[in-house]
Design a protein around this motif. Structure first.
Motif, PDB file in Angstrom:
ATOM      1  N   ALA A 158      46.755  42.127  54.962  1.00 40.26           N
ATOM      2  CA  ALA A 158      46.709  40.911  54.146  1.00 40.26           C
ATOM      3  C   ALA A 158      46.216  39.747  55.008  1.00 40.26           C
ATOM      4  N   PHE A 159      45.828  38.661  54.343  1.00 39.55           N
ATOM      5  CA  PHE A 159      45.229  37.512  55.041  1.00 39.55           C
ATOM      6  C   PHE A 159      45.872  36.206  54.607  1.00 39.55           C
ATOM      7  N   TRP A 160      45.740  35.199  55.468  1.00 42.64           N
ATOM      8  CA  TRP A 160      46.160  33.819  55.175  1.00 42.64           C
ATOM      9  C   TRP A 160      45.421  32.905  56.131  1.00 42.64           C
ATOM     10  N   ARG A 161      45.907  31.689  56.323  1.00 39.95           N
ATOM     11  CA  ARG A 161      45.331  30.721  57.270  1.00 39.95           C
ATOM     12  C   ARG A 161      43.844  30.433  56.999  1.00 39.95           C
ATOM     13  N   GLY A 162      43.574  30.085  55.748  1.00 39.64           N
ATOM     14  CA  GLY A 162      42.216  29.675  55.405  1.00 39.64           C
ATOM     15  C   GLY A 162      41.304  30.777  54.950  1.00 39.64           C
ATOM     16  N   VAL A 163      41.773  32.013  54.964  1.00 42.42           N
ATOM     17  CA  VAL A 163      40.954  33.127  54.450  1.00 42.42           C
ATOM     18  C   VAL A 163      41.037  33.073  52.924  1.00 42.42           C
ATOM     19  N   GLN A 164      39.880  32.996  52.275  1.00 42.90           N
ATOM     20  CA  GLN A 164      39.818  32.912  50.821  1.00 42.90           C
ATOM     21  C   GLN A 164      39.818  34.304  50.223  1.00 42.90           C
ATOM     22  N   VAL A 165      40.782  34.595  49.368  1.00 43.29           N
ATOM     23  CA  VAL A 165      40.847  35.884  48.684  1.00 43.29           C
ATOM     24  C   VAL A 165      40.549  35.635  47.212  1.00 43.29           C
ATOM     25  N   SER A 166      39.507  36.296  46.719  1.00 42.33           N
ATOM     26  CA  SER A 166      39.127  36.101  45.310  1.00 42.33           C
ATOM     27  C   SER A 166      38.554  37.379  44.724  1.00 42.33           C
TER      28      SER A 166
END
Length: 93
Positions: free
Chosen positions: A85-93
């Motif tokens: 999984a990702f966070w810190r400004g990574v855009q998930v769309s």
């Protein structure tokens, strides 16, 4: 198709997403290995277990600990085994 994008670059893409607590977990094989850098960071979730992290590196820029995964999730979170999984400004769309 769900994508994770950071610094103008798609770092993961899959139509096989598991969502837990609002976070999209991508199959590890759908994440670009060339942008992942090992991190020594670890955190613990009471019901998922111990998380490990990756720093993203794209075009010479780094995003520390922007991706995480559970190497051995607890039974309650088995569905995220082998997923990132990702966070810190990574855009998930």
């Amino acid at each position: 198709m769900t994508t994770a994008t950071w610094n103008g670059t798609v770092v993961a893409e899959s139509d096989d997403i598991v969502t837990v607590e609002g976070n999209a977990y991508f199959p590890r094989e759908s994440v670009r290995e060339d942008v992942l850098r090992p991190s020594s960071t670890h955190t613990t979730c009471p019901w998922k277990g111990e998380a490990s992290y990756f720093t993203l590196e794209v075009d010479g820029e780094t995003n520390p600990d922007a991706a995480w995964y559970y190497p051995q999730p607890r039974d309650a979170a088995k569905e995220i085994t082998g997923r990132v999984a990702f966070w810190r400004g990574v855009q998930v769309s």
